[in-house]
Design a protein around this motif. Structure first.
Motif, PDB file in Angstrom:
ATOM      1  N   VAL A 199       0.858  -1.221   0.162  1.00  0.00           N
ATOM      2  CA  VAL A 199       0.018   0.033  -0.064  1.00  0.00           C
ATOM      3  C   VAL A 199       0.951   1.267   0.031  1.00  0.00           C
ATOM      4  O   VAL A 199       1.794   1.372   0.578  1.00  0.00           O
ATOM      5  CB  VAL A 199      -0.850   0.092   1.222  1.00  0.00           C
ATOM      6  N   LYS A 200       0.708   2.141  -1.055  1.00  0.00           N
ATOM      7  CA  LYS A 200       1.395   3.397  -0.908  1.00  0.00           C
ATOM      8  C   LYS A 200       0.451   4.552  -0.390  1.00  0.00           C
ATOM      9  O   LYS A 200      -0.942   4.526  -0.757  1.00  0.00           O
ATOM     10  CB  LYS A 200       1.912   3.740  -2.287  1.00  0.00           C
ATOM     11  N   PHE A 201       0.969   5.441   0.358  1.00  0.00           N
ATOM     12  CA  PHE A 201       0.093   6.276   0.882  1.00  0.00           C
ATOM     13  C   PHE A 201       0.223   7.694   0.535  1.00  0.00           C
ATOM     14  O   PHE A 201       1.385   8.295   0.046  1.00  0.00           O
ATOM     15  CB  PHE A 201       0.465   6.451   2.509  1.00  0.00           C
ATOM     16  N   HIS A 202      -0.696   8.577   0.313  1.00  0.00           N
ATOM     17  CA  HIS A 202      -0.679   9.833   0.020  1.00  0.00           C
ATOM     18  C   HIS A 202      -0.091  10.715   1.070  1.00  0.00           C
ATOM     19  O   HIS A 202      -0.709  10.563   2.144  1.00  0.00           O
ATOM     20  CB  HIS A 202      -2.020  10.449  -0.671  1.00  0.00           C
ATOM     21  N   PRO A 203       0.429  11.947   0.743  1.00  0.00           N
ATOM     22  CA  PRO A 203       0.946  12.644   1.832  1.00  0.00           C
ATOM     23  C   PRO A 203      -0.126  13.425   2.481  1.00  0.00           C
ATOM     24  O   PRO A 203       0.086  14.098   3.541  1.00  0.00           O
ATOM     25  CB  PRO A 203       1.851  13.770   1.003  1.00  0.00           C
ATOM     26  N   ARG A 204      -1.492  13.288   1.861  1.00  0.00           N
ATOM     27  CA  ARG A 204      -2.494  14.057   2.683  1.00  0.00           C
ATOM     28  C   ARG A 204      -3.731  13.243   3.093  1.00  0.00           C
ATOM     29  O   ARG A 204      -3.149  12.442   4.027  1.00  0.00           O
ATOM     30  CB  ARG A 204      -3.176  14.891   1.503  1.00  0.00           C
ATOM     31  N   LYS A 205      -4.720  12.910   2.421  1.00  0.00           N
ATOM     32  CA  LYS A 205      -5.762  12.139   2.761  1.00  0.00           C
ATOM     33  C   LYS A 205      -5.854  10.635   2.432  1.00  0.00           C
ATOM     34  O   LYS A 205      -6.034  10.853   1.085  1.00  0.00           O
ATOM     35  CB  LYS A 205      -7.112  13.000   2.839  1.00  0.00           C
ATOM     36  N   ASN A 206      -5.789   9.763   3.300  1.00  0.00           N
ATOM     37  CA  ASN A 206      -6.069   8.378   2.936  1.00  0.00           C
ATOM     38  C   ASN A 206      -7.238   7.513   3.332  1.00  0.00           C
ATOM     39  O   ASN A 206      -7.530   7.894   4.688  1.00  0.00           O
ATOM     40  CB  ASN A 206      -4.896   7.584   3.060  1.00  0.00           C
ATOM     41  N   LEU A 207      -8.045   7.084   2.518  1.00  0.00           N
ATOM     42  CA  LEU A 207      -8.869   6.081   3.212  1.00  0.00           C
ATOM     43  C   LEU A 207      -8.896   4.634   2.881  1.00  0.00           C
ATOM     44  O   LEU A 207      -8.611   4.227   1.781  1.00  0.00           O
ATOM     45  CB  LEU A 207     -10.289   6.629   2.410  1.00  0.00           C
ATOM     46  N   LEU A 208      -8.703   3.922   3.984  1.00  0.00           N
ATOM     47  CA  LEU A 208      -8.760   2.697   3.682  1.00  0.00           C
ATOM     48  C   LEU A 208     -10.331   2.025   4.155  1.00  0.00           C
ATOM     49  O   LEU A 208     -10.874   2.290   5.235  1.00  0.00           O
ATOM     50  CB  LEU A 208      -7.967   1.938   4.861  1.00  0.00           C
ATOM     51  N   ARG A 209     -10.946   1.451   3.043  1.00  0.00           N
ATOM     52  CA  ARG A 209     -12.589   1.332   3.232  1.00  0.00           C
ATOM     53  C   ARG A 209     -12.640  -0.355   2.992  1.00  0.00           C
ATOM     54  O   ARG A 209     -12.014  -1.043   2.183  1.00  0.00           O
ATOM     55  CB  ARG A 209     -13.229   1.611   2.201  1.00  0.00           C
ATOM     56  N   GLY A 210     -13.238  -0.991   4.110  1.00  0.00           N
ATOM     57  CA  GLY A 210     -13.689  -2.541   3.861  1.00  0.00           C
ATOM     58  C   GLY A 210     -14.610  -2.809   5.180  1.00  0.00           C
ATOM     59  O   GLY A 210     -14.375  -2.262   6.262  1.00  0.00           O
ATOM     60  N   ARG A 211     -15.272  -3.733   4.767  1.00  0.00           N
ATOM     61  CA  ARG A 211     -16.098  -4.162   6.198  1.00  0.00           C
ATOM     62  C   ARG A 211     -14.970  -4.577   7.212  1.00  0.00           C
ATOM     63  O   ARG A 211     -13.941  -5.124   7.088  1.00  0.00           O
ATOM     64  CB  ARG A 211     -17.142  -5.455   5.463  1.00  0.00           C
ATOM     65  N   ASN A 212     -15.970  -5.342   8.111  1.00  0.00           N
ATOM     66  CA  ASN A 212     -15.014  -5.989   9.308  1.00  0.00           C
ATOM     67  C   ASN A 212     -14.504  -7.098   8.774  1.00  0.00           C
ATOM     68  O   ASN A 212     -14.986  -7.952   7.869  1.00  0.00           O
ATOM     69  CB  ASN A 212     -16.114  -6.324  10.549  1.00  0.00           C
ATOM     70  N   HIS A 213     -13.142  -7.224   9.546  1.00  0.00           N
ATOM     71  CA  HIS A 213     -12.250  -8.681   9.267  1.00  0.00           C
ATOM     72  C   HIS A 213     -11.810  -8.477   7.661  1.00  0.00           C
ATOM     73  O   HIS A 213     -11.148  -9.519   7.314  1.00  0.00           O
ATOM     74  CB  HIS A 213     -13.179  -9.798   9.470  1.00  0.00           C
ATOM     75  N   THR A 214     -11.625  -7.243   7.127  1.00  0.00           N
ATOM     76  CA  THR A 214     -11.207  -7.496   5.963  1.00  0.00           C
ATOM     77  C   THR A 214      -9.492  -6.718   5.780  1.00  0.00           C
ATOM     78  O   THR A 214      -9.055  -6.844   4.933  1.00  0.00           O
ATOM     79  CB  THR A 214     -11.859  -6.498   4.838  1.00  0.00           C
ATOM     80  N   GLY A 215      -9.118  -6.303   7.151  1.00  0.00           N
ATOM     81  CA  GLY A 215      -7.921  -6.236   7.168  1.00  0.00           C
ATOM     82  C   GLY A 215      -7.297  -4.784   7.493  1.00  0.00           C
ATOM     83  O   GLY A 215      -6.236  -4.247   7.645  1.00  0.00           O
ATOM     84  N   LYS A 216      -8.342  -3.880   7.653  1.00  0.00           N
ATOM     85  CA  LYS A 216      -8.063  -2.349   7.970  1.00  0.00           C
ATOM     86  C   LYS A 216      -7.184  -2.323   9.267  1.00  0.00           C
ATOM     87  O   LYS A 216      -6.352  -1.639   9.093  1.00  0.00           O
ATOM     88  CB  LYS A 216      -9.283  -1.663   8.356  1.00  0.00           C
ATOM     89  N   THR A 217      -7.693  -2.781  10.369  1.00  0.00           N
ATOM     90  CA  THR A 217      -7.035  -2.686  11.550  1.00  0.00           C
ATOM     91  C   THR A 217      -5.560  -3.358  11.460  1.00  0.00           C
ATOM     92  O   THR A 217      -4.660  -2.814  12.068  1.00  0.00           O
ATOM     93  CB  THR A 217      -7.818  -3.284  12.713  1.00  0.00           C
ATOM     94  N   THR A 218      -5.595  -4.649  10.864  1.00  0.00           N
ATOM     95  CA  THR A 218      -4.350  -5.157  10.773  1.00  0.00           C
ATOM     96  C   THR A 218      -3.231  -4.354   9.889  1.00  0.00           C
ATOM     97  O   THR A 218      -1.863  -4.055  10.304  1.00  0.00           O
ATOM     98  CB  THR A 218      -4.521  -6.499   9.812  1.00  0.00           C
ATOM     99  N   LEU A 219      -3.577  -3.721   8.934  1.00  0.00           N
ATOM    100  CA  LEU A 219      -2.729  -2.766   8.220  1.00  0.00           C
ATOM    101  C   LEU A 219      -2.438  -1.727   8.961  1.00  0.00           C
ATOM    102  O   LEU A 219      -1.238  -1.078   8.957  1.00  0.00           O
ATOM    103  CB  LEU A 219      -3.278  -2.291   6.890  1.00  0.00           C
ATOM    104  N   ILE A 220      -3.401  -1.130   9.422  1.00  0.00           N
ATOM    105  CA  ILE A 220      -2.992   0.088  10.534  1.00  0.00           C
ATOM    106  C   ILE A 220      -2.027  -0.303  11.594  1.00  0.00           C
ATOM    107  O   ILE A 220      -1.010   0.369  11.960  1.00  0.00           O
ATOM    108  CB  ILE A 220      -4.427   0.860  10.736  1.00  0.00           C
ATOM    109  N   ARG A 221      -2.361  -1.137  12.357  1.00  0.00           N
ATOM    110  CA  ARG A 221      -1.497  -1.695  13.411  1.00  0.00           C
ATOM    111  C   ARG A 221      -0.181  -1.951  13.099  1.00  0.00           C
ATOM    112  O   ARG A 221       0.899  -1.688  13.858  1.00  0.00           O
ATOM    113  CB  ARG A 221      -2.181  -2.845  14.028  1.00  0.00           C
ATOM    114  N   SER A 222      -0.015  -2.490  11.872  1.00  0.00           N
ATOM    115  CA  SER A 222       1.384  -2.817  11.420  1.00  0.00           C
ATOM    116  C   SER A 222       2.128  -1.513  11.231  1.00  0.00           C
ATOM    117  O   SER A 222       3.454  -1.699  11.461  1.00  0.00           O
ATOM    118  CB  SER A 222       1.331  -3.688   9.996  1.00  0.00           C
TER     119      SER A 222
END
Length: 568
Positions: free
Chosen positions: A22-45
């Motif tokens: 995942v490449k991040f933008h220097p401003r606003k980034n949205l990680l969108r997905g239902r529960n258990h699709t990995g949003k929290t995993t990616l953020i915690r990492s």
């Protein structure tokens, strides 16, 4: 102001042969997905890779997964690599800067790279300890498991510090900026130097007093011309004596150490031999039961060859013990010789004493040496006193200047202005989030709201946003990404949730990097959106090969460095 940015993240699972980039933008980034699709995993990492462990646990995640994070500090890029508690840091050219499994070593290097110089008192209030990566990210990460309540539970382990939350918030909002801690650290060093100079000065004064009582400045004031030959002889005798004495003393010390080492080896050999004798007696005993393994309970016979090998080991050990005793006797003899030679040096001292008793008329050579020596000593004392006093005066001026700088940086007027700005931001946030207005005049930086119901998360968000806006202001010290996971807390209705999303998308500072985890689509525009669609399958097979080519060379460097490091 220091600027920190997340740039790229690679996650790999060797067990599943899957990866995600995942490449991040220097401003606003949205990680969108239902529960258990990995949003929290990616953020915690993001945070775990840098040494900050968020509160809570992940479900169905490979604990041995590898994470490579590219981040930048003031435009300078770094790569942080993490796998199961082992971390490495690389520069933009992939040169290894540190490889360690020790958290304290990693935390120290992270703080050096980011110039994060906040310090605390430990729990016992006995010493000063540096902050860690969790302290660095604490005000800027709102996680699902610990941030939406009335207490600070975002990261594990942060409560090991004594009252850390106030100093952290004061640091980033500018109440106690990095310049304060730099001045504090410098003052601590200079204060130690000042105290050392004062201690030396006190010792010098006592030495002068004792010397003056023993050798007063009275007696003959004569020329030493009549004693030129004696002075030369005295100098020669003293130099020879000192050189010889140091040589003999060094030999004696080494021989003593060798004797001690040999005695220790002899004791070990004797103890091992005693154990061999006992075991051999048992093995030779007729009719003894077979040997039974204490682990697997298997029975083992006692074949003749094993007994023979056991006896051979005992024989070698006996020979070793004997040789050690012979060596010990020889070394003791050499040691005794060295001590005898040291005792013989007393004759040299007697010769020097006789030389000092040499007389020229009514004066002894001892009198002249003492008189000249006393004059020189008092002159040296006076010169040393002046140098120390000059050093003390300079150190006092430096310490006073640093104290004044610290006082200016934390003046009541400055603190009051920052708190007023923070309180205004909080009130404005509450209004934007459709909460009733409150009187913030007594509100402190650490006063997290404690509302119940759907208003609780919104008041918490207004509180965080006030901190972010203050940190982005003219007194702020760091521009750190804000990460929110997830803003839809405690069943926000169809009126309040749009207000929350609008506040996040439009009302937060425009220049800061923002990463938001959200379950549902939103009409508000983000600069980059990442869609996570499959439950428990955030990693993908089609990204494995490219991610492996990026990560594996760095992973090899990390483990090569760890394996080449000598065991401690």
């Amino acid at each position: 102001m220091h600027h920190f940015r997340f740039e790229n993240i690679w996650l790999l699972s060797h067990r599943e042969k899957k990866a995600r980039h995942v490449k991040f933008h220097p401003r606003k980034n949205l990680l969108r997905g239902r529960n258990h699709t990995g949003k929290t995993t990616l953020i915690r990492s993001l945070f775990e890779t840098l040494g900050a462990t968020p509160h809570g646990k992940l479900e169905s995640w490979d604990d041995n997964a590898v994470c490579l994070l590219e981040f930048s500090v003031n435009g300078e890029h770094y790569f942080a690599l993490h796998q199961d508690g082992r971390r490495a840091l690389f520069d933009v050219e992939s040169n290894l800067l540190i490889s360690t499994s020790k958290f304290a070593e990693w935390s120290k290097r992270f703080c050096e790279v980011t110039e994060f110089n906040l310090v605390f008192s430990d729990k016992s209030e006995s010493k000063v300890v540096p902050a860690d990566p969790a302290c660095f990210f604490l005000p800027f990460y709102v996680n699902q498991d610990g941030s939406w309540q009335s207490e600070w539970n975002t990261f594990d382990g942060i409560k090991r510090f004594s009252s850390p939350f106030g100093p952290i918030l004061e640091y980033f909002t500018g109440v106690c900026p990095p310049e304060y801690y730099r001045a504090r650290a410098q003052k601590s060093q200079d204060a130690k130097v000042l105290e050392e100079h004062r201690r030396e000065y006190r010792l010098l004064e006592r030495a002068i007093e004792r010397f003056g009582r023993t050798i007063p400045l009275t007696g003959p004031k004569v020329s030493a011309d009549n004693f030129v030959a004696e002075i030369a002889q005295l100098t020669k005798e003293v130099n020879e004596l000192n050189a010889h004495q140091e040589k003999v003393r060094s030999v004696a010390v080494k021989e003593q150490e060798l004797v001690s080492s040999l005695d220790h080896q002899i004791r070990m050999a004797d103890e091992a031999l005693a154990a061999y004798e006992s075991d051999a007696k048992y093995l030779r005993a007729g009719g003894a039961a077979p040997l039974i393994c204490p682990t697997c309970h298997a029975e083992h016979e006692k074949p003749f060859l094993d007994l023979l090998q056991f006896a051979e080991d005992a024989r070698v050990l006996r020979e070793l013990a004997a040789r050690l005793r012979e060596d010990s006797a020889e070394v003791r003899r050499r040691c005794q010789t060295a001590f005898s030679e040291l005792n013989s040096l007393n004759e040299n001292y007697l010769r020097i004493s006789r030389l000092l008793d040499t007389r020229k008329g009514d004066l002894k050579f001892q009198d002249v040496v003492g008189s000249i020596g006393a004059e020189a000593a008092f002159a040296a004392f006076d010169s040393e006193r002046k140098e120390l006093q000059s050093a003390i005066d300079a150190a006092v001026l430096t310490v006073n200047a640093l104290e004044q700088k610290m006082k200016d940086l934390r003046s009541p007027k400055r603190t009051k202005a920052i708190l007023a700005e923070f309180r205004d931001f909080y009130v404005a946030g509450r209004i934007a989030l459709q909460l009733r207005s409150v009187d913030p005049s007594r509100m402190k930086l650490t006063a997290r709201p404690a509302l119940s119901g759907s208003g609780g998360p919104r008041s918490i968000l207004a509180y965080y946003a006030a901190i972010w806006r203050t940190a982005q202001g003219k007194t702020g010290t760091y521009d750190i990404p804000v990460v929110i996971d997830s803003p839809n807390q405690q069943a926000q209705d169809d009126i309040n949730l749009p207000a929350v999303l609008q506040f996040i998308a439009k009302d937060l500072p425009a220049d800061m990097q923002l990463i938001v985890g959200l379950e549902t689509p939103t009409d508000y525009a983000f600069d980059r959106e990442v869609h996570l669609e499959d439950k428990f399958a955030m990693l993908r097979e089609d990204e494995w090969e490219a991610a492996q080519l990026t990560v594996e060379p760095l992973l090899e460097k990390m483990y090569s460095a760890m394996l080449s490091r000598p065991a401690r």
